[in-house]
Motif scaffolding. Structure first.
Motif: not given
Length: 246
Positions: A99-118
């Motif tokens: 139900a949630f998916a049928s009433t929700t638009r895709p959410c843009p992310i954009g380009r990804l970047r490989i890096g270090v997080l924590a």
């Protein structure tokens, strides 16, 4: 979004009990579809596919490098792993996801970047809209999440969490929600600083220009883990509806 529970003390006291939990766990993740080049590259990196219920391939990289993210499967966390709350069922969860998916638009992310997080290598992006989208998932589906029990809490390392993150861990099942959220797709364990340059070069060579695509969260993927020692696998994918108006 702060709990009144003295959460750090709660976590520490729960560790003294250390009970066993053998119920399945579920998680709501973002991942690209099964045959997408990013999915295929990640599967080759890990030596296993989260989309196929079969044994692991022989991985070129040791567990010390990829063990934890390999077990969870390639993904970005939207709703962290949880056991089902009493009075709920997996069928109920799937119905609500549908139900949630049928009433929700895709959410843009954009380009990804490989890096270090924590200390972990990740393709990542920091966009306010993605954090807002993830917050909706956290809140909407929290009714299906059973509270942590002692064995789950004792496995969590809270040493690096601040007080707000510890409270969020207890209240929402994951420390990095709401203001603490950052979209990321983990590719390694925590890597020592002196090992990072060579591994970063290997990752950039492996993924190449795949991360340059204009990505969007176009589906919610329900992952399942049968027991605490098992790998996570894709149970079902729920495609979002681009026809929904803003």
């Amino acid at each position: 979004m702060v709990s009144e529970m003295p959460s750090r003390e709660y976590v520490q006291s729960a560790r003294r009990d250390n009970l066993c939990v053998c119920q399945p766990r579920y998680a709501i993740y973002y991942t690209t579809f099964a045959n997408h080049p990013l999915t295929v590259a990640a599967e080759n990196w890990f030596g296993r596919s989260a989309f196929e219920q079969r044994g692991k391939n022989a991985a070129e990289r040791p567990d010390a490098v990829i063990g934890e993210p390999r077990r969870y499967g390639f993904h970005a966390t939207l709703k962290a792993p949880f056991r089902l709350a009493a009075g709920t069922s997996i069928e109920d969860l799937e119905t609500d996801l549908d139900a949630f998916a049928s009433t929700t638009r895709p959410c843009p992310i954009g380009r990804l970047r490989i890096g270090v997080l924590a200390g972990f290598f990740v393709p990542a992006q920091k966009i306010l809209g993605v954090a807002t989208f993830a917050s909706r998932i956290v809140e909407t589906f929290d009714c299906f999440r059973a509270p942590f029990d002692a064995s789950e809490l004792c496995r969590r390392d809270i040493g690096g969490l601040d007080e707000a993150e510890t409270e969020q861990l207890v209240r929402w099942g994951y420390p990095y929600v709401f203001e603490s959220f950052r979209f990321h797709m983990t590719l390694t364990n925590r890597i020592a600083e002196h090992q990072r340059p060579s591994l970063e070069a290997e990752l950039r060579n492996h993924f190449g220009t795949i991360v340059d695509e204009d990505y969007a969260i176009d589906a919610l993927t329900l992952f399942e883990q049968q027991n605490p020692e098992a790998d996570f696998f894709v149970r079902r994918r729920f495609t979002l509806n681009p026809g929904v108006r803003f």
